[in-house]
Design a protein around this motif. Structure first.
Motif, PDB file in Angstrom:
ATOM      1  N   GLU A   1      12.643  59.559  35.796  1.00 19.55           N
ATOM      2  CA  GLU A   1      13.486  58.829  36.656  1.00 19.55           C
ATOM      3  C   GLU A   1      14.350  59.601  37.270  1.00 19.55           C
ATOM      4  O   GLU A   1      15.309  59.221  38.204  1.00 19.55           O
ATOM      5  CB  GLU A   1      13.951  57.578  35.852  1.00 19.55           C
ATOM      6  CG  GLU A   1      13.084  56.548  35.464  1.00 19.55           C
ATOM      7  CD  GLU A   1      13.754  55.448  34.815  1.00 19.55           C
ATOM      8  OE1 GLU A   1      14.871  55.272  34.647  1.00 19.55           O
ATOM      9  OE2 GLU A   1      12.833  54.479  34.309  1.00 19.55           O
ATOM     10  N   CYS A   2      14.875  60.601  36.510  1.00 22.89           N
ATOM     11  CA  CYS A   2      16.139  61.463  37.072  1.00 22.89           C
ATOM     12  C   CYS A   2      15.775  62.606  38.460  1.00 22.89           C
ATOM     13  O   CYS A   2      14.549  62.896  38.393  1.00 22.89           O
ATOM     14  CB  CYS A   2      16.566  62.330  35.744  1.00 22.89           C
ATOM     15  SG  CYS A   2      17.213  61.342  34.283  1.00 22.89           S
ATOM     16  N   GLU A   3      16.699  62.416  39.015  1.00 27.40           N
ATOM     17  CA  GLU A   3      16.704  63.543  40.276  1.00 27.40           C
ATOM     18  C   GLU A   3      17.453  64.841  40.240  1.00 27.40           C
ATOM     19  O   GLU A   3      17.105  65.665  40.499  1.00 27.40           O
ATOM     20  CB  GLU A   3      17.398  62.784  41.490  1.00 27.40           C
ATOM     21  CG  GLU A   3      16.375  61.525  41.764  1.00 27.40           C
ATOM     22  CD  GLU A   3      17.194  60.456  42.627  1.00 27.40           C
ATOM     23  OE1 GLU A   3      17.065  60.825  43.957  1.00 27.40           O
ATOM     24  OE2 GLU A   3      17.846  59.453  42.249  1.00 27.40           O
TER      25      GLU A   3
ATOM     26  N   SER B   1      25.614  58.518  42.262  1.00 22.19           N
ATOM     27  CA  SER B   1      24.755  57.267  42.608  1.00 22.19           C
ATOM     28  C   SER B   1      23.156  57.690  42.069  1.00 22.19           C
ATOM     29  O   SER B   1      22.525  56.609  42.290  1.00 22.19           O
ATOM     30  CB  SER B   1      24.661  56.988  44.084  1.00 22.19           C
ATOM     31  OG  SER B   1      23.947  58.211  44.935  1.00 22.19           O
ATOM     32  N   LYS B   2      22.827  58.972  41.993  1.00 21.87           N
ATOM     33  CA  LYS B   2      21.567  59.177  41.176  1.00 21.87           C
ATOM     34  C   LYS B   2      21.335  59.004  39.972  1.00 21.87           C
ATOM     35  O   LYS B   2      22.489  58.794  39.185  1.00 21.87           O
ATOM     36  CB  LYS B   2      21.328  60.478  42.022  1.00 21.87           C
ATOM     37  CG  LYS B   2      21.288  60.827  43.517  1.00 21.87           C
ATOM     38  CD  LYS B   2      21.111  62.084  43.869  1.00 21.87           C
ATOM     39  CE  LYS B   2      21.108  62.172  45.424  1.00 21.87           C
ATOM     40  NZ  LYS B   2      20.375  61.296  46.204  1.00 21.87           N
ATOM     41  N   ASN B   3      20.109  59.111  39.476  1.00 24.40           N
ATOM     42  CA  ASN B   3      19.916  59.149  37.936  1.00 24.40           C
ATOM     43  C   ASN B   3      20.224  60.627  37.467  1.00 24.40           C
ATOM     44  O   ASN B   3      19.466  61.711  38.068  1.00 24.40           O
ATOM     45  CB  ASN B   3      18.558  58.744  37.631  1.00 24.40           C
ATOM     46  CG  ASN B   3      18.697  57.120  37.682  1.00 24.40           C
ATOM     47  OD1 ASN B   3      19.601  56.595  37.402  1.00 24.40           O
ATOM     48  ND2 ASN B   3      17.215  56.509  38.165  1.00 24.40           N
ATOM     49  N   ILE B   4      20.991  61.009  36.604  1.00 21.99           N
ATOM     50  CA  ILE B   4      21.281  61.973  36.233  1.00 21.99           C
ATOM     51  C   ILE B   4      21.041  62.343  34.756  1.00 21.99           C
ATOM     52  O   ILE B   4      21.337  61.521  33.807  1.00 21.99           O
ATOM     53  CB  ILE B   4      22.877  62.448  36.513  1.00 21.99           C
ATOM     54  CG1 ILE B   4      23.370  62.352  37.942  1.00 21.99           C
ATOM     55  CG2 ILE B   4      23.463  63.655  35.928  1.00 21.99           C
ATOM     56  CD1 ILE B   4      24.834  62.409  38.080  1.00 21.99           C
ATOM     57  N   ALA B   5      20.244  63.705  34.516  1.00 22.41           N
ATOM     58  CA  ALA B   5      20.206  64.101  33.148  1.00 22.41           C
ATOM     59  C   ALA B   5      21.219  65.133  32.740  1.00 22.41           C
ATOM     60  O   ALA B   5      21.288  66.068  33.554  1.00 22.41           O
ATOM     61  CB  ALA B   5      18.665  64.703  33.037  1.00 22.41           C
ATOM     62  N   VAL B   6      21.505  64.989  31.483  1.00 20.87           N
ATOM     63  CA  VAL B   6      22.396  66.197  30.760  1.00 20.87           C
ATOM     64  C   VAL B   6      21.612  66.827  29.870  1.00 20.87           C
ATOM     65  O   VAL B   6      21.159  66.135  29.016  1.00 20.87           O
ATOM     66  CB  VAL B   6      23.836  65.626  30.705  1.00 20.87           C
ATOM     67  CG1 VAL B   6      24.641  66.671  29.897  1.00 20.87           C
ATOM     68  CG2 VAL B   6      24.512  65.014  31.640  1.00 20.87           C
ATOM     69  N   LEU B   7      21.252  68.185  29.727  1.00 16.84           N
ATOM     70  CA  LEU B   7      20.516  68.849  28.964  1.00 16.84           C
ATOM     71  C   LEU B   7      21.171  69.817  28.216  1.00 16.84           C
ATOM     72  O   LEU B   7      21.867  70.657  28.837  1.00 16.84           O
ATOM     73  CB  LEU B   7      19.262  69.192  29.619  1.00 16.84           C
ATOM     74  CG  LEU B   7      18.443  68.080  30.447  1.00 16.84           C
ATOM     75  CD1 LEU B   7      17.545  68.844  31.363  1.00 16.84           C
ATOM     76  CD2 LEU B   7      18.095  67.222  29.571  1.00 16.84           C
ATOM     77  N   SER B   8      21.107  70.026  27.202  1.00 21.58           N
ATOM     78  CA  SER B   8      21.301  71.255  26.446  1.00 21.58           C
ATOM     79  C   SER B   8      20.256  72.095  26.183  1.00 21.58           C
ATOM     80  O   SER B   8      19.294  71.749  26.411  1.00 21.58           O
ATOM     81  CB  SER B   8      22.177  71.169  24.880  1.00 21.58           C
ATOM     82  OG  SER B   8      21.166  70.295  24.166  1.00 21.58           O
TER      83      SER B   8
END
Length: 271
Positions: A25-27, A78-85
């Protein structure tokens, strides 16, 4: 929505179904290292047919986190955001925590997914933690601060969990042996990977094992808690009220805090 998504610490199969669902779902992805995150997404798509189509990868690390957070705008948020290590839970020994604080401060919706975490894996594998433990993450690399941090770990009333690099793992165990060679420790390298290796025992014995071992890979160490409860029951405030010379006060405070005695002495005499 901002999603903080744990990534595998070694075994790719440790990615959760929930994480795959959200990643689809993330952009946009904010990544500790964009190269590692892109490689991970490619592997997930190849091996699990994950169909993840993140279009933009933005570096987000210790050296640019303030700049990146200051540049965020309504279009991005406004978007779906992923935060990744690079591996494990975002916000544990990486800049992800600053993004959480940003979301809270600005009343933004965010979600933390459950998943892989090296510290908890190490705690359970060690057999040294009944319930409470202290997580110290990565210690300072060199110098007096590193020595103080190691002393502090050995002074704690609860077992301590430490992350360490292959370059400094031998130094860490050597320093522990110098202070308390009979302290029980547990060390694991390459957790969940093909060449995962565990080391148990007294610090002096683990040091001998490591001197003859391949040290490559990331390490997690659990140090048994201190059994010297008499000092742990005395607070710094109690010591300051004692009718003893400042140098003695400084030495006692150093013992229970791990801080440099000379620095403490200067603070005491300066008022």
């Amino acid at each position: 929505m901002i999603y903080f998504i744990p990534t595998p610490i070694g075994n790719l199969k440790d990615i959760s179904l929930h994480a795959l669902e959200i990643l689809r779902e993330c952009e946009i992805a904010f990544c500790e290292d964009t190269r590692i995150s892109k490689s991970l997404i490619n592997l997930l798509n190849e091996r699990f047919n994950a169909n993840i189509k993140i279009s933009k990868f933005i570096p987000f690390h210790t050296h640019n986190e303030n700049e990146i957070l200051a540049s965020l705008n309504d279009e991005i948020l406004s978007k779906n955001i992923a935060v990744l290590s690079d591996a494990g839970m975002p916000g544990i020994s990486d800049p992800g925590i600053s993004f959480v604080k940003y979301a809270i401060k600005n009343s933004l919706k965010y979600e933390i997914l459950s998943g892989a975490n090296a510290a908890l894996l190490c705690v359970v594998a060690s057999g040294l933690c009944e319930k409470e433990f202290i997580f110290l993450g990565f210690l300072p690399n060199t110098g007096t601060q590193r020595n103080q941090a190691i002393q502090n770990a050995l002074n704690q009333a609860y077992p301590c969990v430490i992350y360490e690099s292959p370059k400094r793992i031998l130094n860490l165990i050597e320093k522990i042996v110098e202070i308390d060679p009979s302290r029980q420790i547990f060390a694991i390298k390459e957790a969940t990977k093909k060449f995962e290796t565990k080391f148990h025992g007294l610090a002096k014995d683990v040091l001998i094992q490591l001197q003859n071992a391949n040290l490559s890979g990331e390490w997690c160490v659990v140090v048994q808690n201190s059994e010297k409860n008499s000092l742990e029951k005395i607070s710094i405030k109690d010591i300051m009220l004692l009718q003893i010379p400042p140098k003695q006060k400084a030495k006692l405070i150093s013992k229970i805090s791990g801080k440099d005695a000379k620095t403490i002495y200067k603070e005491i005499i300066s008022g």
